[in-house]
Scaffold this motif. Structure first.
Motif, PDB file in Angstrom:
ATOM      1  N   GLY A 183      -3.485  -7.287  -6.416  1.00  0.00           N
ATOM      2  CA  GLY A 183      -2.288  -6.376  -6.507  1.00  0.00           C
ATOM      3  C   GLY A 183      -2.411  -5.132  -6.811  1.00  0.00           C
ATOM      4  O   GLY A 183      -1.511  -4.161  -7.137  1.00  0.00           O
ATOM      5  N   ASP A 184      -3.792  -4.736  -7.378  1.00  0.00           N
ATOM      6  CA  ASP A 184      -3.925  -3.436  -8.232  1.00  0.00           C
ATOM      7  C   ASP A 184      -3.656  -2.178  -7.248  1.00  0.00           C
ATOM      8  O   ASP A 184      -3.303  -1.083  -8.097  1.00  0.00           O
ATOM      9  CB  ASP A 184      -5.356  -3.232  -8.621  1.00  0.00           C
ATOM     10  CG  ASP A 184      -5.495  -4.106  -9.880  1.00  0.00           C
ATOM     11  OD1 ASP A 184      -4.576  -4.865 -10.348  1.00  0.00           O
ATOM     12  OD2 ASP A 184      -6.588  -4.450 -10.301  1.00  0.00           O
ATOM     13  N   ARG A 185      -3.883  -2.285  -5.946  1.00  0.00           N
ATOM     14  CA  ARG A 185      -3.593  -1.007  -5.312  1.00  0.00           C
ATOM     15  C   ARG A 185      -1.980  -0.675  -5.331  1.00  0.00           C
ATOM     16  O   ARG A 185      -1.709   0.500  -5.359  1.00  0.00           O
ATOM     17  CB  ARG A 185      -3.958  -1.164  -3.868  1.00  0.00           C
ATOM     18  CG  ARG A 185      -5.449  -1.521  -3.629  1.00  0.00           C
ATOM     19  CD  ARG A 185      -5.458  -1.518  -1.775  1.00  0.00           C
ATOM     20  NE  ARG A 185      -7.165  -1.337  -1.868  1.00  0.00           N
ATOM     21  CZ  ARG A 185      -7.680  -1.745  -0.638  1.00  0.00           C
ATOM     22  NH1 ARG A 185      -6.839  -1.494   0.394  1.00  0.00           N
ATOM     23  NH2 ARG A 185      -8.923  -1.865  -0.360  1.00  0.00           N
ATOM     24  N   VAL A 186      -1.158  -1.703  -5.553  1.00  0.00           N
ATOM     25  CA  VAL A 186       0.255  -1.515  -5.388  1.00  0.00           C
ATOM     26  C   VAL A 186       0.643  -0.731  -6.899  1.00  0.00           C
ATOM     27  O   VAL A 186       1.307   0.340  -6.906  1.00  0.00           O
ATOM     28  CB  VAL A 186       1.030  -2.753  -5.354  1.00  0.00           C
ATOM     29  CG1 VAL A 186       2.419  -2.447  -5.465  1.00  0.00           C
ATOM     30  CG2 VAL A 186       0.702  -3.504  -4.010  1.00  0.00           C
ATOM     31  N   LEU A 187       0.122  -1.219  -7.907  1.00  0.00           N
ATOM     32  CA  LEU A 187       0.363  -0.816  -9.166  1.00  0.00           C
ATOM     33  C   LEU A 187      -0.422   0.844  -9.495  1.00  0.00           C
ATOM     34  O   LEU A 187       0.272   1.540  -9.913  1.00  0.00           O
ATOM     35  CB  LEU A 187      -0.187  -1.766 -10.048  1.00  0.00           C
ATOM     36  CG  LEU A 187       0.741  -3.155 -10.613  1.00  0.00           C
ATOM     37  CD1 LEU A 187      -0.122  -3.775 -11.559  1.00  0.00           C
ATOM     38  CD2 LEU A 187       1.992  -2.629 -11.022  1.00  0.00           C
ATOM     39  N   GLU A 188      -1.433   0.914  -8.846  1.00  0.00           N
ATOM     40  CA  GLU A 188      -1.964   1.942  -9.046  1.00  0.00           C
ATOM     41  C   GLU A 188      -1.201   3.305  -8.213  1.00  0.00           C
ATOM     42  O   GLU A 188      -0.931   4.207  -8.803  1.00  0.00           O
ATOM     43  CB  GLU A 188      -3.307   2.057  -8.386  1.00  0.00           C
ATOM     44  CG  GLU A 188      -4.338   3.304  -8.487  1.00  0.00           C
ATOM     45  CD  GLU A 188      -5.544   3.331  -7.763  1.00  0.00           C
ATOM     46  OE1 GLU A 188      -6.314   4.172  -7.915  1.00  0.00           O
ATOM     47  OE2 GLU A 188      -5.845   2.489  -6.880  1.00  0.00           O
ATOM     48  N   PHE A 189      -0.780   2.922  -7.092  1.00  0.00           N
ATOM     49  CA  PHE A 189       0.179   3.670  -6.643  1.00  0.00           C
ATOM     50  C   PHE A 189       1.533   4.047  -7.127  1.00  0.00           C
ATOM     51  O   PHE A 189       1.991   5.281  -7.125  1.00  0.00           O
ATOM     52  CB  PHE A 189       0.494   3.335  -4.892  1.00  0.00           C
ATOM     53  CG  PHE A 189       1.448   4.153  -4.077  1.00  0.00           C
ATOM     54  CD1 PHE A 189       0.726   5.112  -3.294  1.00  0.00           C
ATOM     55  CD2 PHE A 189       2.788   3.996  -4.368  1.00  0.00           C
ATOM     56  CE1 PHE A 189       1.640   5.732  -2.379  1.00  0.00           C
ATOM     57  CE2 PHE A 189       3.521   5.061  -3.553  1.00  0.00           C
ATOM     58  CZ  PHE A 189       2.969   5.795  -2.647  1.00  0.00           C
ATOM     59  N   ALA A 190       2.046   3.053  -7.850  1.00  0.00           N
ATOM     60  CA  ALA A 190       3.292   3.212  -8.538  1.00  0.00           C
ATOM     61  C   ALA A 190       3.033   4.037  -9.731  1.00  0.00           C
ATOM     62  O   ALA A 190       3.888   4.884  -9.979  1.00  0.00           O
ATOM     63  CB  ALA A 190       3.820   1.838  -8.785  1.00  0.00           C
ATOM     64  N   PHE A 191       2.007   3.626 -10.657  1.00  0.00           N
ATOM     65  CA  PHE A 191       1.610   4.407 -11.782  1.00  0.00           C
ATOM     66  C   PHE A 191       1.276   6.153 -11.242  1.00  0.00           C
ATOM     67  O   PHE A 191       1.989   7.063 -12.102  1.00  0.00           O
ATOM     68  CB  PHE A 191       0.449   3.848 -12.408  1.00  0.00           C
ATOM     69  CG  PHE A 191       0.768   2.835 -13.496  1.00  0.00           C
ATOM     70  CD1 PHE A 191       1.150   3.283 -14.918  1.00  0.00           C
ATOM     71  CD2 PHE A 191       0.747   1.606 -13.267  1.00  0.00           C
ATOM     72  CE1 PHE A 191       1.615   2.336 -15.795  1.00  0.00           C
ATOM     73  CE2 PHE A 191       1.313   0.647 -14.202  1.00  0.00           C
ATOM     74  CZ  PHE A 191       1.676   0.862 -15.428  1.00  0.00           C
ATOM     75  N   VAL A 235       5.384   1.364   1.188  1.00  0.00           N
ATOM     76  CA  VAL A 235       4.667  -0.107   1.441  1.00  0.00           C
ATOM     77  C   VAL A 235       3.195   0.237   1.320  1.00  0.00           C
ATOM     78  O   VAL A 235       2.695   1.217   2.074  1.00  0.00           O
ATOM     79  CB  VAL A 235       5.173  -0.375   2.834  1.00  0.00           C
ATOM     80  CG1 VAL A 235       4.578  -1.939   3.297  1.00  0.00           C
ATOM     81  CG2 VAL A 235       6.637  -0.578   2.959  1.00  0.00           C
ATOM     82  N   VAL A 236       2.424  -0.459   0.391  1.00  0.00           N
ATOM     83  CA  VAL A 236       1.190  -0.225   0.112  1.00  0.00           C
ATOM     84  C   VAL A 236       0.449  -1.437   0.494  1.00  0.00           C
ATOM     85  O   VAL A 236       0.703  -2.448  -0.050  1.00  0.00           O
ATOM     86  CB  VAL A 236       0.898  -0.180  -1.325  1.00  0.00           C
ATOM     87  CG1 VAL A 236      -0.560   0.255  -1.839  1.00  0.00           C
ATOM     88  CG2 VAL A 236       1.887   1.144  -1.831  1.00  0.00           C
ATOM     89  N   PRO A 237      -0.454  -1.070   1.484  1.00  0.00           N
ATOM     90  CA  PRO A 237      -1.229  -2.368   1.824  1.00  0.00           C
ATOM     91  C   PRO A 237      -2.532  -2.715   0.950  1.00  0.00           C
ATOM     92  O   PRO A 237      -3.032  -1.851   0.154  1.00  0.00           O
ATOM     93  CB  PRO A 237      -2.090  -1.842   3.327  1.00  0.00           C
ATOM     94  CG  PRO A 237      -2.142  -0.399   3.113  1.00  0.00           C
ATOM     95  CD  PRO A 237      -0.909   0.227   2.153  1.00  0.00           C
ATOM     96  N   HIS A 238      -2.671  -3.966   0.930  1.00  0.00           N
ATOM     97  CA  HIS A 238      -3.638  -4.363  -0.093  1.00  0.00           C
ATOM     98  C   HIS A 238      -4.278  -5.831   0.388  1.00  0.00           C
ATOM     99  O   HIS A 238      -3.711  -6.530   1.372  1.00  0.00           O
ATOM    100  CB  HIS A 238      -3.119  -4.717  -1.620  1.00  0.00           C
ATOM    101  CG  HIS A 238      -2.126  -5.591  -1.807  1.00  0.00           C
ATOM    102  ND1 HIS A 238      -2.400  -7.141  -2.154  1.00  0.00           N
ATOM    103  CD2 HIS A 238      -0.895  -5.721  -1.409  1.00  0.00           C
ATOM    104  CE1 HIS A 238      -1.264  -7.721  -1.863  1.00  0.00           C
ATOM    105  NE2 HIS A 238      -0.160  -6.783  -1.732  1.00  0.00           N
TER     106      HIS A 238
END
Length: 283
Positions: free
Chosen positions: A158-166, A279-282
């Motif tokens: 799930g890191d891609r989602v958190l990276e995008f959000a940060f 919407v972030v694909p991971h």
């Protein structure tokens, strides 16, 4: 993220709103803006025959109109405009392989309570290889600048989602609210190890809070300038996300690429949140 943000336009108000939002995002991130319109000639069922040349001129005209709108909103922003010679879905999916972020418009209120997400946008979301943001019609403003992210997967996947959000929160100078929903699992799903972990944590909610904090810890270190609020609540993922972040500046959710579909939580957020949704694909 790539140094380019792409906005798909089709001449409608909601696509122009998406282009203006994309221009502001490009300015915040120091990126260039790429406006695209997918067009390939199809005979039209119109009283007046529209040949390929006429349709192609329409395509270029609507791109010029969108370019004028975004340059007026963001003077000095590097902007390019391109007609993509293909149908909308394959053309936009291909764009997600070359851009850091694709921005599309949504249709606004439907006949039922909530919103409409067009079939093109849904098909693109299912296949996209980069994050996609859906932007509401003009007038559907946000209540705050806060970025809200749904944290469903607390593993490294799930890191891609958190990276995008940060990154989005830092670009805005906004607070990030990380939201995790939880519910009571069925009794037969509990193993002795799970029961021991919950007991050591003092209960299920403290255990979920610890999991969320652990997932956020490495990203707090990478983005020390981003203020983070942690929100853990019992309930369905869609209900908790919509009540917490439905009118945020940006709401960020994930999509597992292996499934080639939009999950039920993401689907509900797309249809009912009044703010832009990423919407972030991971994996």
């Amino acid at each position: 993220m790539s140094g380019t943000i792409t906005a798909g336009v089709d001449g409608t108000d909601h696509s122009l709103a998406a282009a203006v939002w994309a221009a502001a995002e490009a300015r915040r991130r120091g990126a260039a803006l790429r406006l695209v319109h997918a067009w390939t000639w199809h005979p039209l069922d119109l009283p007046i025959e529209a040949d390929a040349g006429t349709q192609e001129r329409w395509a270029h005209d609507l791109l010029r109109a969108a370019e004028s709108r975004v340059t007026a909103a963001e003077p000095g922003l590097p902007v390019s405009a391109h007609v993509l010679p293909d149908d909308a879905v394959p053309a936009l999916v291909a764009e997600t392989r070359r851009t850091g972020l694709l921005v599309l418009g949504s249709r606004g209120h439907g006949a039922l309570v909530g919103y409409l997400v067009g079939s093109v946008a849904l098909h693109v979301l299912r296949q996209a290889e980069s994050p996609v943001v859906l932007v509401r019609d003009p007038g559907e403003g946000s209540a705050s600048d806060e970025v809200v992210v749904g944290v469903d997967d607390v593993t490294e996947e799930g890191d891609r989602v958190l990276e995008f959000a940060f990154e989005a929160a830092r670009a805005r100078g906004a607070r990030l609210r990380a939201v995790r929903a939880w519910s009571l699992p069925p009794v037969f799903a509990w193993s002795p190890g799970s029961l021991r972990l919950a007991d050591e944590a003092g209960g299920l909610e403290p255990l979920e809070k610890r999991r969320l904090a652990e997932a956020l810890r490495p990203w707090r270190q990478v983005y020390p300038d981003v203020t983070v609020a942690e929100h853990v609540e019992m309930g369905s993922g869609a209900e908790v996300l919509l009540s917490t972040g439905g009118r945020a500046g940006l709401l960020v959710v994930g999509r597992r690429t292996a499934r080639r579909r939009v999950g039920h939580v993401t689907h509900a957020v797309l249809h009912h949140a009044s703010c832009p949704v990423a919407v972030v694909p991971h994996p």
